[in-house]
Design a protein around this motif. Structure first.
Motif, PDB file in Angstrom:
ATOM      1  N   THR A 278      71.148  30.249  50.722  1.00 16.82           N
ATOM      2  CA  THR A 278      72.132  30.390  49.647  1.00 16.82           C
ATOM      3  C   THR A 278      71.448  30.506  48.292  1.00 16.82           C
ATOM      4  OG1 THR A 278      73.615  29.011  50.976  1.00 16.82           O
ATOM      5  CG2 THR A 278      74.231  29.389  48.686  1.00 16.82           C
ATOM      6  N   LEU A 279      70.421  29.690  48.065  1.00 11.32           N
ATOM      7  CA  LEU A 279      69.712  29.726  46.779  1.00 11.32           C
ATOM      8  C   LEU A 279      69.040  31.084  46.546  1.00 11.32           C
ATOM      9  CD1 LEU A 279      68.563  28.326  44.245  1.00 11.32           C
ATOM     10  CD2 LEU A 279      66.652  27.532  45.665  1.00 11.32           C
TER      11      LEU A 279
ATOM     12  N   PHE B  96      79.074  18.916  48.109  1.00  5.16           N
ATOM     13  CA  PHE B  96      78.300  20.099  48.491  1.00  5.16           C
ATOM     14  C   PHE B  96      78.784  21.333  47.724  1.00  5.16           C
ATOM     15  CE2 PHE B  96      78.100  17.244  52.168  1.00  5.16           C
ATOM     16  CZ  PHE B  96      76.723  17.148  52.330  1.00  5.16           C
TER      17      PHE B  96
ATOM     18  N   TRP C 260      75.131  26.152  57.801  1.00  8.33           N
ATOM     19  CA  TRP C 260      74.987  24.717  58.054  1.00  8.33           C
ATOM     20  C   TRP C 260      75.759  24.292  59.301  1.00  8.33           C
ATOM     21  CZ3 TRP C 260      77.609  20.203  55.030  1.00  8.33           C
ATOM     22  CH2 TRP C 260      77.019  18.996  55.420  1.00  8.33           C
TER      23      TRP C 260
ATOM     24  N   ILE D 110      76.476  23.483  45.110  1.00  8.52           N
ATOM     25  CA  ILE D 110      76.267  24.936  45.180  1.00  8.52           C
ATOM     26  C   ILE D 110      76.711  25.603  43.879  1.00  8.52           C
ATOM     27  CG2 ILE D 110      76.952  27.055  46.366  1.00  8.52           C
ATOM     28  CD1 ILE D 110      75.056  25.302  47.956  1.00  8.52           C
TER      29      ILE D 110
ATOM     30  N   TYR E  60      70.690  25.773  52.527  1.00  7.58           N
ATOM     31  CA  TYR E  60      70.482  25.725  51.076  1.00  7.58           C
ATOM     32  C   TYR E  60      69.509  26.819  50.626  1.00  7.58           C
ATOM     33  CZ  TYR E  60      68.229  24.196  46.754  1.00  7.58           C
ATOM     34  OH  TYR E  60      67.679  24.166  45.506  1.00  7.58           O
TER      35      TYR E  60
ATOM     36  N   PHE F 267      76.693  29.294  52.896  1.00 11.15           N
ATOM     37  CA  PHE F 267      76.130  27.948  53.026  1.00 11.15           C
ATOM     38  C   PHE F 267      76.773  27.184  54.181  1.00 11.15           C
ATOM     39  CE2 PHE F 267      76.367  23.400  52.006  1.00 11.15           C
ATOM     40  CZ  PHE F 267      75.016  23.094  51.932  1.00 11.15           C
TER      41      PHE F 267
ATOM     42  N   VAL G 184      73.104  25.880  42.095  1.00  7.04           N
ATOM     43  CA  VAL G 184      72.686  27.159  42.690  1.00  7.04           C
ATOM     44  C   VAL G 184      73.283  28.339  41.927  1.00  7.04           C
ATOM     45  CG1 VAL G 184      72.749  28.598  44.771  1.00  7.04           C
ATOM     46  CG2 VAL G 184      72.370  26.135  44.967  1.00  7.04           C
TER      47      VAL G 184
END
Length: 355
Positions: free
Chosen positions: A304-305, A142, A174, A146, A301, A170, A150
């Motif tokens: 964060t993106l 993960f 989550w 990221i 996600y 993130f 990302v």
């Protein structure tokens, strides 16, 4: 679901069980914040954790007492609760600084995050150059995702300085999305105050990271005819605010909607008072619950993106010569991956100016 079933049997204010089941009231009780933490109910009573009420009145000063004293319609020292909002009997102004269910859940989730990532950090310290195992091996993909998919693609050469914030956002979202699906847990990421603070942090980081090129595109958009530039200024300024606003609303709405849909299916059992209804509502409730597991990481996600994209737009240079062909891969750390060892070892490098 277990907690919901217990709450559905909570005594009403008149003390009579099972009367006039109100699904809207019960569902809102579950998704909203409160001054107590109701775990479940049995025939012997309710299992509730009461938190301290910390109230400040300009005329009387600070008051601290247990929320049990004003629970279930009771009053104490000029205070009462109206729809979980602290008010006074004489209508005077009061500022509520109480420990609520969401505040307690935030403390618990922060402690969980500290324990998990402290354990992972110790694994990296003791297993230098070795393949990750256990919790380290589970979380590293993960972190790599990221970083590579990302941060690098959205921000560019300056991505490293923003990795701590992106990873924190993130995993915070989550973990709390998952914790919110457990029986009796708080709906933390479905609280508008929490998503507001996350969006505000993204806005502040974006604004304080922005360069001259970013502000030029907002106040004097290049390539646009002069008369249209005047029109574009308020449009671009509004866009600066609406971007983090969309982050706040999207996370809040998706998480809250998921909880409401699940609880609505279970409510059908108590509305129709029929076991046959469970053959329909329970499978659908379970299906939505499983779907929420996917939504929990998907929303983390997306937040964060989009945060990385907003930051990338703020730090983008007008002429960035560092994107020469064949240059960015080695600078972004892919060369270290090809040499073996941990994929995130290079994140320790503090200096990003070399990029």
């Amino acid at each position: 679901m277990c907690t919901f079933v217990g709450s559905a049997a909570e005594p009403t204010e008149t003390g009579k069980k099972g009367e006039a089941f109100n699904p809207g009231e019960v569902i809102l009780h579950h998704v909203a914040d409160s001054h107590e933490w109701h775990w479940f109910s049995t025939d012997n009573g309710n299992f509730v954790s009461y938190f301290p009420i910390i109230a400040y009145q300009p005329s009387k000063g600070l008051s601290v007492f247990s929320s049990e004293k004003i629970a279930e319609g009771k009053t104490h020292d000029n205070f009462k609760l109206e729809d979980e909002r602290l008010t006074t009997l004489d209508g005077s102004k009061v500022y509520d600084f109480s420990i609520t269910k969401n505040v307690a859940a935030l403390a618990v989730s922060s402690l969980v995050l500290l324990i998990v990532f402290a354990s992972v950090a110790r694994s990296y310290k003791h297993r230098v150059g070795q393949a990750p195992t256990g919790l380290q091996g589970f979380l590293e993909p993960f972190v790599i995702f990221i970083r590579d998919e990302v941060a690098k693609k959205s921000i560019g050469p300056k991505y490293e300085r923003y990795m701590p914030y992106l990873l924190t956002v993130f995993f915070f979202i989550w973990f709390n999305n998952l914790l919110g699906l457990t029986p009796g847990a708080a709906n933390l990421t479905g609280n508008i105050a929490v998503t507001l603070m996350l969006a505000t942090l993204t806005l502040l980081i974006t604004l304080f990271s922005s360069n001259k090129n970013y502000w030029t595109h907002i106040f004097w958009t290049p390539g646009v005819p002069l008369p249209l530039r005047i029109i574009m200024i308020p449009v671009e300024v509004i866009g600066v605010i609406t971007k983090p606003f969309s982050l706040m609303v999207r996370l809040f709405a998706n998480i809250t909607a998921g909880h409401i849909i699940i609880l609505s299916f279970i409510s059908l059992i108590f509305i129709f008072r029929s076991a046959a209804t469970g053959l329909f509502s329970v499978p659908f409730g379970l299906f939505i619950s499983v779907l929420e597991l996917l939504v929990s990481i998907l929303q983390a996600y997306i937040f964060t993106l989009l945060t990385a994209m907003y930051i990338g737009g703020a730090v983008e240079e007008h002429h960035d010569d560092t994107h020469a062909a064949g240059h960015e891969h080695d600078d972004y750390g892919f060369a270290e991956e090809r040499r073996g060892g941990s994929n995130i070892a290079h994140l320790d490098r503090p200096d990003v100016a070399a990029h």
